[in-house]
Design a protein around this motif. Structure first.
Motif, short mmCIF file in Angstrom:
data_model
loop_
_atom_site.label_atom_id
_atom_site.label_comp_id
_atom_site.label_asym_id
_atom_site.label_seq_id
_atom_site.Cartn_x
_atom_site.Cartn_y
_atom_site.Cartn_z
N ILE A 79 64.29 29.10 -5.33
CA ILE A 79 64.46 29.19 -3.81
C ILE A 79 62.73 28.35 -4.25
CG2 ILE A 79 64.26 29.96 -1.48
CD1 ILE A 79 66.72 30.51 -2.61
N CYS A 80 63.13 26.90 -3.60
CA CYS A 80 61.66 26.29 -3.53
C CYS A 80 60.86 25.98 -2.26
CB CYS A 80 62.03 25.56 -4.38
SG CYS A 80 60.61 23.87 -3.81
N SER A 81 59.93 25.83 -1.71
CA SER A 81 59.04 25.29 -0.97
C SER A 81 58.64 24.27 -1.07
CB SER A 81 58.35 26.54 0.53
OG SER A 81 57.58 25.54 1.34
N LEU A 82 57.97 23.52 -0.13
CA LEU A 82 57.54 22.37 -0.07
C LEU A 82 56.40 22.74 0.32
CD1 LEU A 82 57.41 18.79 -0.92
CD2 LEU A 82 57.90 18.83 1.54
N ALA A 83 54.95 21.90 -0.27
CA ALA A 83 53.43 21.48 0.72
C ALA A 83 53.16 20.71 0.02
CB ALA A 83 53.45 23.04 -0.30
N ARG A 84 51.94 20.11 0.84
CA ARG A 84 51.30 19.34 1.04
C ARG A 84 50.02 19.57 -0.81
NH1 ARG A 84 49.01 18.17 6.54
NH2 ARG A 84 49.31 20.72 6.56
N ALA A 85 49.40 19.14 -0.68
CA ALA A 85 48.12 19.29 -1.76
C ALA A 85 47.15 19.84 -1.14
CB ALA A 85 48.11 18.09 -2.73
N THR A 86 46.91 21.09 -0.15
CA THR A 86 46.61 21.26 0.41
C THR A 86 46.32 23.07 0.09
OG1 THR A 86 47.35 21.81 2.49
CG2 THR A 86 46.28 20.14 2.22
N ARG A 87 45.09 24.01 0.63
CA ARG A 87 45.25 25.44 0.06
C ARG A 87 46.25 26.22 0.83
NH1 ARG A 87 41.83 27.26 -3.88
NH2 ARG A 87 40.73 25.83 -5.07
N GLN A 88 45.99 25.49 2.10
CA GLN A 88 46.82 26.26 3.02
C GLN A 88 48.16 25.86 3.02
OE1 GLN A 88 44.16 24.09 3.52
NE2 GLN A 88 43.73 24.31 5.24
N ASP A 89 48.51 25.06 2.95
CA ASP A 89 50.03 25.08 2.47
C ASP A 89 50.82 25.28 1.48
OD1 ASP A 89 50.20 22.77 4.77
OD2 ASP A 89 51.39 21.70 3.83
N ILE A 90 49.68 25.65 0.39
CA ILE A 90 50.19 25.64 -1.01
C ILE A 90 50.03 27.55 -0.94
CG2 ILE A 90 49.82 26.78 -3.42
CD1 ILE A 90 48.75 23.62 -3.51
N GLN A 91 49.31 28.25 0.23
CA GLN A 91 49.87 29.70 0.20
C GLN A 91 50.26 30.37 0.83
OE1 GLN A 91 45.81 30.74 2.28
NE2 GLN A 91 44.17 30.00 1.08
N ALA A 92 50.93 29.44 2.23
CA ALA A 92 52.24 29.95 3.06
C ALA A 92 53.43 29.34 2.12
CB ALA A 92 51.92 28.64 4.15
N ALA A 93 53.57 28.40 1.01
CA ALA A 93 54.56 28.14 0.16
C ALA A 93 55.15 29.70 -0.72
CB ALA A 93 54.21 26.95 -0.10
N ALA A 94 53.60 29.81 -1.11
CA ALA A 94 53.93 30.88 -1.77
C ALA A 94 54.27 32.57 -1.28
CB ALA A 94 52.02 31.02 -2.31
#
Ligand SMILES: CC(=O)SCCNC(=O)CCNC(=O)[C@H](O)C(C)(C)COP(=O)(O)OP(=O)(O)OC[C@H]1O[C@@H](n2cnc3c(N)ncnc32)[C@H](O)[C@@H]1OP(=O)(O)O
Ligand SMILES: CC(C)C(=O)C(=O)O
Length: 539
Positions: A78-93
């Motif tokens: 199961i995968c989530s897309l994220a822009r290369a930003t800390r906030q997006d990656i945190q939300a995805a994680a």
């Protein structure tokens, strides 16, 4: 599930719930996304891109719920897309962490046009961001996918540099997007060859491709990439997605299946190998296509390859003659291979529950007893009006009766329409509101559908503009079921609704109410006070 980079099969990365949902009007709620995710797991996809967790609370909830309920051990990644930003990656994680096999997919543009006009960053800055953000994603999960957005329009030398950096920072899948669908198959082949020649350390990395369909070349480009060493393809059911959509999963999978001897040599195995090239259970394709079409409101065009209504139909005499003599004269695959049963028995008003259940099972529907009962009583109602019930009719009924209901929404109780050439078309409609009030209004309109919609608008006062209204006959004949699809726009968002009935005005009313309920549900989630106003201002 761990996928070996050197796999000699194709990893199917399904992005129906992320890129597919970017089709205007295809907005899905959490329950709908979950239903599609369960079906994708049954279909056998390797990776489900469940959404873009940072995009909205609804998308975060959908990715999280799918991770919890579909991302079981041995099930899909199961995968989530994220822009290369800390906030997006945190939300995805945070959203994918509940899956047994979580993946974060992070991306940043690399073409000069995107750098100059969208990101307003230099190449050096983008290199640094890619390095830092892939490593950051890696601090949450082992499985990190990196996409250099607009790769096909990127200076190859810079692309190689970015990919080297992403791999060195821990990316386990490198995905090459043809973001604007600009490539031709030959160019795609050269792009992949160039990457494989110039980027080192690919041994432990899966090479992937993401092709958009702006020039109608998405599937051709994905296959060209596979012929040149790519082992993961990103695709969507029915090819839906941003603008003209993505490569269609069913097209790629069936091309690999039907033309296996052609593709086998590209996969380092005997030309006559019978082993499938994907893990997809092709018999689930048709059912998945119907589910996605129904929930997104994106109709499948009749001549769509593999899943279109005409894909296995033969109209002209010479073709019919050939088919009757020997099927393979005009068919390169069997309808049954995608889950369309060949042996169509006739059901009618005298059929019983057992025959009904058996037919639905043959069509791939596994209904709960409650859903079966609902569908059966609707079947009897329709069968009273129609002589013969085709498989298409059955599917329309099952889709209508089992569609996920928006809780506490508006429900149509009763509709009556008067029309003709010497009277004003008028409609009387009774609706149960979310607050369980039963209200009746009447309205006139320019035609019967307009009268019904005017009446509904008096009761459900959510401002919207009807931007699409279409009627499709499910089968031929004067007594056919008609399926109505509508799209209603509220501010920037589009909501679709679909319903079927032998009376297309009734279908139109239910379809419009479905779209309004989705809009109402969206407002409840994103603007609770506004939606409460709409629920209470009805009179
Ligand atoms: C090709 C594709 O399909 S990419 C995926 C597309 N999907 C989506 O966009 C999902 C839905 N999007 C959204 O909900 C919103 O756009 C959000 C939440 C992602 C961002 O919203 P906002 O913060 O309001 O930004 P907005 O959408 O206006 O602009 C995008 C911003 O992201 C930046 N950006 C775009 N791509 C990237 C990236 N890969 N990495 C880092 N930043 C990026 C843009 O430069 C812009 O930044 P700026 O505002 O400093 O100029
Ligand atoms: C995020 C990437 C893979 C994408 O959707 C695109 O570039 O089209």
């Amino acid at each position: 599930m761990s996928i070996q980079p050197q796999t000699d099969r194709v990893i199917i990365f399904d992005t129906t719930l992320r890129d597919g949902e970017q089709s205007p009007g295809a907005t899905l709620n959490v329950e709908e996304k979950l239903a599609i995710a369960h079906q994708l797991a049954l279909l056998g996809v390797d990776v489900i891109e469940a959404g873009f967790a940072a995009a909205s609370p609804g998308d975060f909830a959908a990715v999280k719920t799918i991770a919890q309920e579909v991302g079981v051990s041995g099930g899909p990644i199961i995968c989530s897309l994220a822009r290369a930003t800390r906030q997006d990656i945190q939300a995805a994680a945070q959203a994918v962490q509940y899956a047994a096999h979580p993946r974060i997919h992070t991306m940043i543009s690399t073409s000069d046009i995107h750098l100059k006009y969208q990101l307003r960053k230099s190449r050096e800055e983008v290199l640094a961001i890619a390095k830092e953000m892939v490593a950051y994603a890696k601090s949450f999960v082992d499985d990190v996918e990196f996409s250099p957005m607009d790769a096909s329009r990127t200076d190859p030398e810079f692309l190689y540099q970015v990919l080297e950096v992403a791999i060195a920072s821990g990316a386990t899948t490198i995905n090459i997007p043809d973001t604007v669908g600009y490539c031709t198959p030959k160019e795609m082949a050269m792009l992949i060859q160039g990457i494989r020649e110039h980027v080192s350390n690919f041994d432990n990395v899966i090479l992937s491709v993401h092709t958009q369909n702006d020039l109608g070349l998405a599937t051709a480009n994905a296959l060209a990439a596979l012929e040149n060493g790519v082992r993961q393809v990103e695709c969507t059911i029915n090819g839906i997605g941003e603008r003209a959509g993505n490569a269609a999963l069913e097209e790629i999978v069936m091309a690999l299946q039907v033309r296996k001897p052609y593709f086998n040599p590209y996969f380092n195995r005997p030309v006559d190998s019978e082993a499938p090239l994907t893990n997809i259970k092709t018999q689930e394709i048709y059912k998945t296509s119907c589910l996605v079409s129904q929930l997104t409101g994106m109709q499948v065009q009749a001549n769509k390859a593999i899943v279109g209504a005409n894909a296995f139909a033969h109209e002209s005499g010479i073709h019919q003659d050939g088919i009757l003599k020997h099927r393979q004269t005009y068919e390169i695959m069997e309808a049954a291979s995608i889950g369309l049963p060949e042996n169509r028995i006739v059901l009618g008003k005298h059929s019983g529950r057992n025959a009904f259940r058996t037919r639905l099972q043959e069509l791939g529907f596994q209904l709960s007893e409650a859903d079966l009962n609902k569908a059966f009583s609707r079947f009897k109602e329709v069968a009273d009006k129609k002589k013969e019930m085709s498989d298409w009719d059955l599917e329309a009924i099952v889709r209508d009766e089992t569609q996920i209901q928006v809780e506490n929404a508006f429900q149509i109780e009763h509709i009556q329409v008067i029309c003709g050439d010497s009277t004003y078309p008028s409609a009387t409609i009774t609706v149960v509101t979310p607050e369980r009030q039963i209200l009746t209004v009447a309205s006139v309109g320019t035609g019967p559908v307009d009268a019904v919609y005017q009446a509904i608008n008096q009761l459900v006062k959510i401002p919207n503009q009807l931007i699409e209204f279409s009627v499709q006959s499910v089968t031929g004949g004067i007594d056919a079921l008609g399926t109505v699809t509508v799209r209603a726009q509220h501010q920037e968002r589009i909501f679709s609704g679909q319903a079927s009935d032998t009376d297309i005005v009734v279908a139109a009313a239910y379809a419009y109410m479905n779209a309004l309920n989705r809009l109402y549900r969206y407002l409840q989630q994103s603007e609770p006070t506004v939606s409460a106003d709409f629920a209470t201002t009805v009179h």
